[in-house]
Design an enzyme around this catalytic site. Structure first.
Site, PDB file in Angstrom:
ATOM      1  N   LYS A  11       0.926  -1.068  -0.085  1.00 24.06           N
ATOM      2  CA  LYS A  11      -0.104   0.018   0.182  1.00 24.06           C
ATOM      3  C   LYS A  11       0.832   1.378   0.018  1.00 24.06           C
ATOM      4  CE  LYS A  11      -4.326  -2.276   2.460  1.00 24.06           C
ATOM      5  NZ  LYS A  11      -5.028  -2.163   3.393  1.00 24.06           N
ATOM      6  N   TYR A  51     -12.113  -1.393  -3.810  1.00 21.80           N
ATOM      7  CA  TYR A  51     -12.985  -1.572  -2.410  1.00 21.80           C
ATOM      8  C   TYR A  51     -14.562  -1.692  -2.396  1.00 21.80           C
ATOM      9  CZ  TYR A  51      -8.289  -1.964   0.138  1.00 21.80           C
ATOM     10  OH  TYR A  51      -7.129  -2.355   0.676  1.00 21.80           O
ATOM     11  N   ASN A 114      -1.953  -0.030   7.071  1.00 18.98           N
ATOM     12  CA  ASN A 114      -1.698  -1.357   7.531  1.00 18.98           C
ATOM     13  C   ASN A 114      -0.768  -1.988   6.433  1.00 18.98           C
ATOM     14  OD1 ASN A 114      -3.782  -2.071   5.627  1.00 18.98           O
ATOM     15  ND2 ASN A 114      -4.786  -3.165   7.077  1.00 18.98           N
ATOM     16  N   HIS A 117      -2.062  -5.444   1.486  1.00 14.16           N
ATOM     17  CA  HIS A 117      -3.473  -6.105   1.283  1.00 14.16           C
ATOM     18  C   HIS A 117      -3.325  -7.492   0.777  1.00 14.16           C
ATOM     19  CE1 HIS A 117      -7.581  -6.938  -0.485  1.00 14.16           C
ATOM     20  NE2 HIS A 117      -6.790  -7.460  -1.707  1.00 14.16           N
ATOM     21  N   GLU A 128      -9.320 -10.153  -8.258  1.00 14.71           N
ATOM     22  CA  GLU A 128      -8.483  -9.037  -7.792  1.00 14.71           C
ATOM     23  C   GLU A 128      -7.228  -8.865  -8.656  1.00 14.71           C
ATOM     24  OE1 GLU A 128      -9.978  -8.726  -2.987  1.00 14.71           O
ATOM     25  OE2 GLU A 128      -7.627  -9.024  -3.558  1.00 14.71           O
TER      26      GLU A 128
HETATM   27  P1  GDP Z   1      -8.118  -7.102   5.374  1.00 16.99           P
HETATM   28  O1  GDP Z   1      -8.549  -7.906   4.594  1.00 16.99           O
HETATM   29  O2  GDP Z   1      -7.191  -7.207   6.499  1.00 16.99           O
HETATM   30  O3  GDP Z   1      -7.265  -5.976   4.593  1.00 16.99           O
HETATM   31  O4  GDP Z   1      -9.520  -6.143   5.868  1.00 16.99           O
HETATM   32  P2  GDP Z   1     -10.815  -5.568   5.436  1.00 16.99           P
HETATM   33  O5  GDP Z   1     -11.263  -6.457   4.092  1.00 16.99           O
HETATM   34  O6  GDP Z   1     -11.760  -5.737   6.594  1.00 16.99           O
HETATM   35  O7  GDP Z   1     -10.649  -4.272   5.041  1.00 16.99           O
HETATM   36  C1  GDP Z   1      -9.939  -3.524   4.212  1.00 16.99           C
HETATM   37  C2  GDP Z   1      -9.109  -2.389   4.436  1.00 16.99           C
HETATM   38  O8  GDP Z   1      -9.983  -1.249   5.052  1.00 16.99           O
HETATM   39  C3  GDP Z   1      -8.274  -2.592   5.465  1.00 16.99           C
HETATM   40  O9  GDP Z   1      -7.058  -3.290   5.197  1.00 16.99           O
HETATM   41  C4  GDP Z   1      -7.743  -1.246   6.196  1.00 16.99           C
HETATM   42  O10 GDP Z   1      -6.852  -0.564   5.128  1.00 16.99           O
HETATM   43  C5  GDP Z   1      -9.148  -0.547   5.998  1.00 16.99           C
HETATM   44  N1  GDP Z   1      -9.627  -0.892   7.330  1.00 16.99           N
HETATM   45  C6  GDP Z   1     -10.315  -1.948   7.852  1.00 16.99           C
HETATM   46  N2  GDP Z   1     -11.189  -1.584   8.717  1.00 16.99           N
HETATM   47  C7  GDP Z   1     -10.998  -0.317   9.005  1.00 16.99           C
HETATM   48  C8  GDP Z   1     -11.337   0.493  10.276  1.00 16.99           C
HETATM   49  O11 GDP Z   1     -12.211   0.351  10.967  1.00 16.99           O
HETATM   50  N3  GDP Z   1     -11.280   1.727  10.073  1.00 16.99           N
HETATM   51  C9  GDP Z   1     -10.288   2.256   8.966  1.00 16.99           C
HETATM   52  N4  GDP Z   1     -10.051   3.625   8.820  1.00 16.99           N
HETATM   53  N5  GDP Z   1      -9.854   1.593   8.128  1.00 16.99           N
HETATM   54  C10 GDP Z   1     -10.201   0.365   7.882  1.00 16.99           C
END
Ligand code: GDP
Length: 142
Positions: A11, A51, A114, A117, A128
């Protein structure tokens, strides 16, 4: 176990912190084969498309601003059990909850920024990958 594909994205925070080499080293040391890679800056619209599954979430606008804030590095990876193994390597979404020694635990600043991805299913891995790479840009076994 079946060979699977996952799409990783290093990222914009990973690129900004100059961690691309280090994160790729960890990924390759864990046995993942790199099948495709490029550096690009997503437009806001491209980030929203990637997303789309999160479009109703309160963090959607911030997340897509962040993901379009600078260059990122999408990478197609292949390995047996790639989906689960990659998610173990990177750790939980929130770095405060990620296991010690995982990429997010070691390098991520926040649940949003973080570092990396990873796809969450083999179907999403294929879909994807195609978001960034036409099939002819994904190399076969090297
Ligand atoms: P991943 O599969 O671990 O990447 O997580 P998800 O698919 O649930 O979320 C996609 C991305 O959205 C995450 O990698 C984070 O960059 C972001 N994200 C997820 N949860 C949160 C949240 O509660 N707050 C914020 N600001 N970003 C989030």
């Amino acid at each position: 176990m079946a060979t699977e594909r996952t799409l990783a994205i290093l990222k914009p925070d990973c690129v900004r912190k100059e961690l691309v080499g280090e994160v790729l080293r960890r990924i390759q040391d864990a046995g993942f084969q790199v099948r495709a890679m490029k550096m690009l800056t997503m437009s806001k619209t491209e980030a929203e498309g990637f997303y789309a599954v999160h479009e109703d979430k309160p963090f959607f606008d911030d997340l897509t601003d962040f993901m379009s804030s600078g260059p990122c590095v999408p990478v197609v990876l292949e390995k047996e059990n790639a989906i689960d193994d990659f998610r173990s390597l990177i750790g939980a979404t929130d770095p405060d909850e990620a296991a010690d020694g995982t990429i997010r635990s070691d390098f991520a600043d926040s649940i949003e920024q973080n570092i990396v991805h990873g796809s969450d299913s083999p179907e999403n891995g294929r879909q994807e990958a195609s978001y960034f790479f036409p099939e002819h840009e994904i190399v076969a076994n090297t």
